[in-house]
Enzyme design. Structure first.
Site, short mmCIF file in Angstrom:
data_model
loop_
_atom_site.label_atom_id
_atom_site.label_comp_id
_atom_site.label_asym_id
_atom_site.label_seq_id
_atom_site.Cartn_x
_atom_site.Cartn_y
_atom_site.Cartn_z
N ASP A 34 0.83 -1.21 0.00
CA ASP A 34 0.00 0.00 0.00
C ASP A 34 0.87 1.27 0.00
O ASP A 34 1.68 1.46 0.90
CB ASP A 34 -0.87 -0.03 1.26
CG ASP A 34 -2.11 0.83 1.16
OD1 ASP A 34 -2.17 1.69 0.27
OD2 ASP A 34 -3.01 0.64 1.98
N ASP A 35 0.69 2.11 -1.02
CA ASP A 35 1.41 3.40 -1.10
C ASP A 35 2.91 3.23 -1.26
O ASP A 35 3.68 4.08 -0.81
CB ASP A 35 1.13 4.28 0.12
CG ASP A 35 -0.23 4.96 0.07
OD1 ASP A 35 -1.05 4.59 -0.79
OD2 ASP A 35 -0.47 5.86 0.88
N CYS A 72 -6.00 4.07 -3.57
CA CYS A 72 -6.34 2.79 -2.92
C CYS A 72 -7.61 2.10 -3.43
O CYS A 72 -7.55 1.04 -4.05
CB CYS A 72 -6.48 3.00 -1.42
SG CYS A 72 -5.04 3.75 -0.63
N ARG A 76 -8.20 -1.28 -5.87
CA ARG A 76 -8.68 -2.56 -5.37
C ARG A 76 -9.93 -3.04 -6.10
O ARG A 76 -10.15 -4.23 -6.28
CB ARG A 76 -8.93 -2.45 -3.85
CG ARG A 76 -7.63 -2.46 -3.08
CD ARG A 76 -7.76 -1.97 -1.65
NE ARG A 76 -6.54 -2.25 -0.91
CZ ARG A 76 -5.39 -1.60 -1.05
NH1 ARG A 76 -5.32 -0.58 -1.89
NH2 ARG A 76 -4.31 -1.94 -0.36
N LYS A 129 -5.96 -5.58 4.11
CA LYS A 129 -6.82 -4.41 3.89
C LYS A 129 -7.87 -4.70 2.82
O LYS A 129 -7.55 -5.14 1.72
CB LYS A 129 -5.95 -3.23 3.48
CG LYS A 129 -6.70 -1.99 3.03
CD LYS A 129 -5.73 -0.85 2.76
CE LYS A 129 -6.38 0.31 2.05
NZ LYS A 129 -5.47 1.46 1.87
N HIS A 131 -11.04 -2.30 1.94
CA HIS A 131 -11.27 -0.99 1.31
C HIS A 131 -12.09 -1.09 0.03
O HIS A 131 -11.83 -0.43 -0.97
CB HIS A 131 -9.94 -0.29 1.03
CG HIS A 131 -10.05 1.20 1.04
ND1 HIS A 131 -9.07 2.04 0.57
CD2 HIS A 131 -11.06 2.01 1.47
CE1 HIS A 131 -9.44 3.30 0.71
NE2 HIS A 131 -10.65 3.30 1.26
N HIS A 219 1.74 2.25 4.00
CA HIS A 219 0.77 3.34 4.14
C HIS A 219 0.89 3.97 5.53
O HIS A 219 1.21 3.31 6.50
CB HIS A 219 -0.63 2.76 3.95
CG HIS A 219 -1.74 3.74 3.82
ND1 HIS A 219 -2.20 4.49 4.87
CD2 HIS A 219 -2.51 4.09 2.76
CE1 HIS A 219 -3.21 5.25 4.48
NE2 HIS A 219 -3.41 5.04 3.19
N ASP A 325 -0.44 -0.74 -4.85
CA ASP A 325 -1.74 -0.20 -5.27
C ASP A 325 -1.64 1.16 -5.95
O ASP A 325 -2.54 1.57 -6.67
CB ASP A 325 -2.71 -0.13 -4.09
CG ASP A 325 -2.30 0.86 -3.02
OD1 ASP A 325 -1.11 1.24 -2.95
OD2 ASP A 325 -3.17 1.26 -2.22
N ASN A 326 -0.58 1.90 -5.70
CA ASN A 326 -0.35 3.20 -6.35
C ASN A 326 1.07 3.64 -6.04
O ASN A 326 1.80 2.97 -5.32
CB ASN A 326 -1.35 4.26 -5.87
CG ASN A 326 -1.62 4.27 -4.39
OD1 ASN A 326 -2.69 3.86 -3.93
ND2 ASN A 326 -0.65 4.73 -3.63
N LYS A 371 1.06 9.60 -5.90
CA LYS A 371 -0.28 9.05 -5.69
C LYS A 371 -1.36 10.07 -6.03
O LYS A 371 -1.23 11.25 -5.73
CB LYS A 371 -0.40 8.62 -4.22
CG LYS A 371 -1.78 8.15 -3.77
CD LYS A 371 -1.73 7.79 -2.30
CE LYS A 371 -3.10 7.35 -1.77
NZ LYS A 371 -3.03 6.96 -0.34
#
Length: 534
Positions: A34-35, A72, A76, A129, A131, A219, A325-326, A371
C-alpha cells in the site's frame, strides 16, 4: 470377463486422471502493498533490504511497465473484478456520490476473483486491507472469500494504543466477527499470521487455493518495530537527492531502466537535501528509516509465506504475483511539519506521520509525480510474477500490464469459467491475460485498445508509445512519447496535435460507455483528503 476387467480399468484410470487434473490446478497468491513507490524494493533499485522479493524477481519475471489506478479503493476495485473502477461502482473512492458508477462499494455485476474462483473449485482466502466499501454486504466474506482477516476502511494503526495511550484501538474483522489488536502485536505480523493459518487449514482439503494478501504497509501512519528501524540507522543520512541518483544507477544496471530513457527532472517543490538545517535532516531521515523498516517487515513476512508453502509442499504449483496499489504519496507540507495528531515519536504507537513528498520523490524514482496523479509516478507499480513451473527466471520485459489484466490471467491459468452463482449478467472482462508475456511468447500485452484512467478529474490515456494526461482542474492534454520519455519531461502535444485528438476521442468514447461523469458535476462538497496533500 476380460472385457469387464478392461472396462473397470479404463473407468478407474479415467477417474484417477480426472482427480489428478483437478488436484494439480495451480494455486494462486496475489500480494499487494500500500502506497509503495516504483523503486522501493531491491529488484527495482532500492537500498531497502528485500531479499525474499528479490528472490522471487530473480526466479520469475519483472515488468518495467505495470499500471494501477493511482489510489487505494479504485485500484482494489479493478484488481478484484477486472473492471475499470467506475464500472465496478468505485469511480471515486469508498464514498457514495449518488450515482451507480460512484456508489462507493462493489456492485454485484462486477464479479470478484474470489466469487469466480470459488465457483471453479478454489478455496478463497484473504488477509489484510479490504477498502471495497463500508457496508457489510461489501465485506470480503460476502464477496466470495471463504476466510478473511483484516480491516475494512482505508487505513489502520499498526499497534494497539501503546505506551503513549492516545492512539485508538485497532479494530479488525475475522470472518465477519470484530476483534482488536492485542498489546504488543504488530499488524503486518498479524496479517501474515492469519494468512499462514488459513493456508495450513486449507491444506487439509484437496482443493487448490487463491490467497489475496493485502498488506497495509507502508501506508501511513509510519509505525514500525524497533528492531527493524535499527537496521536503517544512517542509511538515509545522505538524503533524497543522492539516493535518487543511486537508485537510477541501479535501475540501469538491473535493466529496469532501459538505455536512452529520460528520467523525471528534479521536483521544484522538493528542497535540496544540502539546503536543510541539521535539525531538519534529523527529522526527515527518521521518517524514511521507519518507512524502510515497514517494507523490511513485509519482506520478512513474504519469507515466512515461502517457507510455509514449502512445508506444505505447495511451492512447486503456486503462482505468486506482487504489486503496489499506487505510487508513493506526495503532498508537501513544509520542512518542520509535525502532524497535530502525533502523541509519540515517528515510528511509535501514537505517531501519525507519513512519508511526504520529499521521500516520495525518492520512492517514485525515476518518474514524475505521486499518488492520486496520472503521471507515471502515480500509476506505476513494480510487478513480479513467480511460478518456476511455467515462468522463466530472471526475465525483465516491457509488459505494459494493468490491474484489469489480473482477473483474465488468473482465470486463464486456472481454466476457470467466468460465471456467477447468482442470477445476474456479469460485466464482460475488459483486460487481457498476461500469460503470453509471462511464458515468454511476447514482450508486452497485445490488447488492441488503449488503457484509460480517470479519478477526481485527473485523466490519462495510454495507446502504444503515446500517453495523454491532464491534471484537475486543468482540461489541457499533455502528450508524451513513453518509449523514450517515461520521465514525462517533454510535452509534445503542440508537435503532434493529431495524436492528441485521436487519444482524446478515445477517452471520451470510453468515458461515455464506462459512465464516467465530469468531476465538477459530482465533486463532494468536502472532498476526501489525503494527509498533507493539496
Amino acid at each position: 470377463m476380460k472385457h469387464f476387467v478392461i472396462t473397470i480399468f479404463a473407468v478407474t484410470f479415467f477417474c484417477a486422471a480426472t482427480f489428478a487434473q483437478k488436484a494439480t490446478k495451480p494455486n494462486i497468491i496475489l500480494i499487494m502493498v500500500d502506497d509503495m513507490g516504483y523503486s522501493d524494493i531491491g529488484s527495482y533499485g532500492s537500498e531497502i533490504k528485500t531479499p525474499n522479493l528479490d528472490k522471487l524477481a530473480a526466479e520469475g519475471t519483472r515488468f518495467r511497465e505495470f499500471y494501477n489506478n493511482s489510489i487505494c479503493a479504485p485500484t482494489r476495485a479493478s484488481l478484484l473484478t477486472g473492471q475499470y473502477p467506475h464500472r465496478a461502482g468505485m469511480g471515486y473512492f469508498d464514498v457514495n456520490l449518488g450515482l451507480p458508477a460512484y456508489q462507493g462499494y462493489l456492485n454485484k455485476e462486477s464479479l470478484t476473483l474470489a466469487e469466480v474462483l470459488r465457483q471453479n473449485g478454489y478455496s478463497t482466502l484473504m488477509s489484510g486491507k479490504s477498502h471495497l466499501g463500508k457496508d457489510s454486504l461489501a465485506w470480503p466474506n460476502q464477496r466470495g472469500f471463504d476466510r478473511f482477516y483484516g480491516f475494512i476502511p482505508g487505513a489502520s494503526d499498526f499497534f494497539d494504543i501503546g505506551e503513549y495511550g492516545k492512539a485508538a484501538p485497532v479494530v479488525l474483522v475475522k470472518n465477519n466477527k470484530k476483534e482488536k489488536l492485542k498489546p504488543g502485536e504488530y499488524l503486518t505480523d498479524k496479517i501474515t499470521d492469519n494468512a499462514l493459518e488459513f493456508l495450513t487449514e486449507q491444506s487439509k482439503t484437496t482443493k487448490p487455493f487463491f490467497l489475496y494478501l493485502a498488506f497495509n504497509a507502508p501506508h501511513w501512519p509510519l509505525q514500525a518495530l524497533p528492531e527493524d528501524i535499527a537496521k536503517y540507522k544512517g542509511v538515509y543520512d545522505i538524503g533524497w537527492d543522492s539516493l535518487r541518483q543511486q537508485r537510477i544507477a541501479r535501475q540501469k544496471e538491473l535493466g529496469i531502466l532501459p538505455a536512452g530513457q529520460r528520467v523525471a527532472t528534479h521536483d521544484p517543490e522538493v528542497p535540496r537535501w544540502d539546503y536543510l538545517t541539521f535539525d531538519q535532516k534529523q527529522y526527515w531521515k527518521a521518517k524514511m528509516e521507519v518507512y524502510a523498516a515497514m517494507l523490511d517487515r513485509v519482506d520478512q513476512s513474504i519469507g515466512r509465506l515461502l517457507s510455509t508453502l514449502k512445508q506444505l509442499k505447495k511451492d512447486d504449483n503456486t503462482l505468486i504475483i506482487f504489486i503496489s496499489d499506487n505510487g508513493a504519496q506526495g503532498g508537501y507540507a513544509g520542512n518542520a511539519r509535525k502532524p497535530s495528531r502525533n502523541s509519540g515519536p515517528v515510528g511509535t504507537p501514537g505517531s501519525y506521520d507519513y512519508q511526504e513528498q520529499n521521500w516520495a520523490y525518492l520512492s517514485n524514482t525515476p518518474f514524475r509525480q505521486y499518488k492520486n496523479n496520472m503521471h507515471e509516478g502515480g500509476i506505476s507499480s513494480p510487478f513480479i510474477a513467480w511460478f518456476p513451473k511455467e515462468i522463466k527466471g530472471g526475465a525483465i520485459v516491457k509488459g505494459t500490464g494493468h490491474l484489469i489484466d489480473i482477473a483474465p490471467t488468473f482465470y486463464d491459468l486456472a481454466g476457470a469459467k467466468y460465471v456467477s452463482a447468482q442470477k445476474i449478467t456479469p460485466h464482460p472482462l475488459v483486460g487481457k491475460s498476461l500469460l503470453p508475456v509471462l511464458r515468454g511468447q511476447t514482450q508486452e500485452v497485445v490488447r488492441g485498445e488503449p488503457l484509460f484512467w480517470e479519478r477526481a478529474g485527473n485523466r490519462a490515456v495510454r495507446k502504444g508509445k503515446w500517453k495523454i494526461v491532464s491534471t484537475y482542474p486543468s482540461f489541457t492534454w499533455e502528450l508524451y512519447d513513453l518509449d523514450t520519455d517515461r520521465g514525462e519531461t517533454t510535452d509534445v502535444a503542440a508537435k503532434f496535435p493529431l495524436v492528441v485528438d485521436e487519444l482524446s476521442k478515445d477517452y471520451f468514447q470510453w468515458a461515455e460507455r464506462t459512465d464516467v461523469v465530469p468531476y465538477d458535476k459530482i465533486k463532494p462538497t468536502q472532498p476526501m483528503t489525503i494527509p498533507g496533500q493539496k
